[in-house]
Scaffold this motif. Sequence first.
Motif, PDB file in Angstrom:
ATOM      1  N   LYS A  22      40.156   7.205 -26.433  1.00 38.74           N
ATOM      2  CA  LYS A  22      40.760   7.654 -27.687  1.00 38.74           C
ATOM      3  C   LYS A  22      41.675   8.854 -27.500  1.00 38.74           C
ATOM      4  CE  LYS A  22      37.225   5.918 -30.731  1.00 38.74           C
ATOM      5  NZ  LYS A  22      36.362   6.195 -31.858  1.00 38.74           N
ATOM      6  N   THR A  23      42.226   8.995 -26.311  1.00 38.40           N
ATOM      7  CA  THR A  23      43.089  10.138 -26.029  1.00 38.40           C
ATOM      8  C   THR A  23      44.359   9.679 -25.333  1.00 38.40           C
ATOM      9  OG1 THR A  23      41.143  11.555 -25.773  1.00 38.40           O
ATOM     10  CG2 THR A  23      43.221  12.399 -24.907  1.00 38.40           C
ATOM     11  N   ALA A  24      45.481  10.179 -25.809  1.00 36.54           N
ATOM     12  CA  ALA A  24      46.755   9.967 -25.128  1.00 36.54           C
ATOM     13  C   ALA A  24      47.019  11.207 -24.286  1.00 36.54           C
ATOM     14  CB  ALA A  24      47.885   9.760 -26.136  1.00 36.54           C
ATOM     15  N   TRP A  25      47.481  11.002 -23.048  1.00 38.17           N
ATOM     16  CA  TRP A  25      47.723  12.097 -22.100  1.00 38.17           C
ATOM     17  C   TRP A  25      49.182  12.119 -21.686  1.00 38.17           C
ATOM     18  CZ3 TRP A  25      43.986  15.572 -21.281  1.00 38.17           C
ATOM     19  CH2 TRP A  25      42.675  15.213 -21.621  1.00 38.17           C
ATOM     20  N   PHE A  26      49.753  13.324 -21.656  1.00 35.75           N
ATOM     21  CA  PHE A  26      51.162  13.509 -21.310  1.00 35.75           C
ATOM     22  C   PHE A  26      51.289  14.625 -20.286  1.00 35.75           C
ATOM     23  CE2 PHE A  26      50.861  11.833 -25.560  1.00 35.75           C
ATOM     24  CZ  PHE A  26      51.773  10.795 -25.548  1.00 35.75           C
ATOM     25  N   GLU A  27      52.262  14.502 -19.382  1.00 37.75           N
ATOM     26  CA  GLU A  27      52.492  15.528 -18.373  1.00 37.75           C
ATOM     27  C   GLU A  27      52.981  16.809 -19.033  1.00 37.75           C
ATOM     28  OE1 GLU A  27      54.829  14.589 -14.961  1.00 37.75           O
ATOM     29  OE2 GLU A  27      53.894  12.619 -14.730  1.00 37.75           O
ATOM     30  N   PHE A  28      52.445  17.909 -18.569  1.00 35.96           N
ATOM     31  CA  PHE A  28      52.774  19.231 -19.102  1.00 35.96           C
ATOM     32  C   PHE A  28      54.278  19.494 -19.097  1.00 35.96           C
ATOM     33  CE2 PHE A  28      53.454  23.784 -18.278  1.00 35.96           C
ATOM     34  CZ  PHE A  28      52.893  24.309 -19.424  1.00 35.96           C
ATOM     35  N   ARG A  29      54.939  19.173 -17.994  1.00 39.65           N
ATOM     36  CA  ARG A  29      56.383  19.445 -17.892  1.00 39.65           C
ATOM     37  C   ARG A  29      57.170  18.629 -18.916  1.00 39.65           C
ATOM     38  NH1 ARG A  29      58.969  15.431 -15.557  1.00 39.65           N
ATOM     39  NH2 ARG A  29      57.829  13.963 -14.268  1.00 39.65           N
ATOM     40  N   GLN A  30      56.700  17.420 -19.233  1.00 37.14           N
ATOM     41  CA  GLN A  30      57.378  16.605 -20.243  1.00 37.14           C
ATOM     42  C   GLN A  30      57.186  17.182 -21.638  1.00 37.14           C
ATOM     43  OE1 GLN A  30      56.272  12.484 -20.009  1.00 37.14           O
ATOM     44  NE2 GLN A  30      57.505  12.133 -18.188  1.00 37.14           N
ATOM     45  N   VAL A  31      56.015  17.744 -21.882  1.00 34.72           N
ATOM     46  CA  VAL A  31      55.751  18.372 -23.181  1.00 34.72           C
ATOM     47  C   VAL A  31      56.680  19.578 -23.367  1.00 34.72           C
ATOM     48  CG1 VAL A  31      54.025  19.588 -24.568  1.00 34.72           C
ATOM     49  CG2 VAL A  31      53.382  17.534 -23.264  1.00 34.72           C
ATOM     50  N   LEU A  70      47.964  17.526 -17.127  1.00 33.11           N
ATOM     51  CA  LEU A  70      48.104  16.623 -18.267  1.00 33.11           C
ATOM     52  C   LEU A  70      47.549  17.283 -19.519  1.00 33.11           C
ATOM     53  CD1 LEU A  70      46.804  13.343 -16.595  1.00 33.11           C
ATOM     54  CD2 LEU A  70      49.182  14.022 -16.932  1.00 33.11           C
ATOM     55  N   LEU A  71      48.228  17.047 -20.642  1.00 32.21           N
ATOM     56  CA  LEU A  71      47.773  17.547 -21.933  1.00 32.21           C
ATOM     57  C   LEU A  71      47.423  16.382 -22.835  1.00 32.21           C
ATOM     58  CD1 LEU A  71      50.436  20.292 -22.752  1.00 32.21           C
ATOM     59  CD2 LEU A  71      48.326  20.523 -21.445  1.00 32.21           C
ATOM     60  N   SER A  72      46.351  16.534 -23.575  1.00 30.81           N
ATOM     61  CA  SER A  72      46.002  15.520 -24.568  1.00 30.81           C
ATOM     62  C   SER A  72      46.991  15.573 -25.722  1.00 30.81           C
ATOM     63  CB  SER A  72      44.589  15.766 -25.100  1.00 30.81           C
ATOM     64  OG  SER A  72      44.586  16.894 -25.964  1.00 30.81           O
ATOM     65  N   HIS A  73      47.004  14.533 -26.526  1.00 25.99           N
ATOM     66  CA  HIS A  73      47.875  14.521 -27.704  1.00 25.99           C
ATOM     67  C   HIS A  73      47.562  15.697 -28.618  1.00 25.99           C
ATOM     68  CE1 HIS A  73      44.236  12.328 -28.790  1.00 25.99           C
ATOM     69  NE2 HIS A  73      44.444  12.801 -30.002  1.00 25.99           N
ATOM     70  N   ARG A  74      46.293  16.111 -28.684  1.00 23.65           N
ATOM     71  CA  ARG A  74      45.915  17.266 -29.511  1.00 23.65           C
ATOM     72  C   ARG A  74      46.580  18.544 -28.990  1.00 23.65           C
ATOM     73  NH1 ARG A  74      41.453  14.053 -28.987  1.00 23.65           N
ATOM     74  NH2 ARG A  74      40.869  15.103 -27.065  1.00 23.65           N
TER      75      ARG A  74
END
Length: 104
Positions: A22-31, A70-74
Amino acid sequence: MRSVDYVCASSSRKIDGTLDDKTAWFEFRQVAYLFGMNAQQATKFLRQADTTGDIDATKDVRSSDHGVCLLSHRAVVAVGYQVNYGRATAFRRWCASGLSVQFC
């Protein structure tokens, strides 16, 4: 895990992530790129979000198998609200409507 892609309607900036459970993960640099800031600024806002309780770094920040942060969507939403409320709101709405799980 499945791939998820987000494209910001106002800036056309795209970030790629993965969805697990139930978690989407995104690379920190992309955020950081999504919100138009450098890594140092993003780190500051991420720490601030953890300090204020907007996120729990033990749950919302992790390393990939390749050592990438990686950062969660939250965490993406929490960082975004401190930088660019409009883009963060759009991302939160995408989470709520664009993904097949309820978590935002």
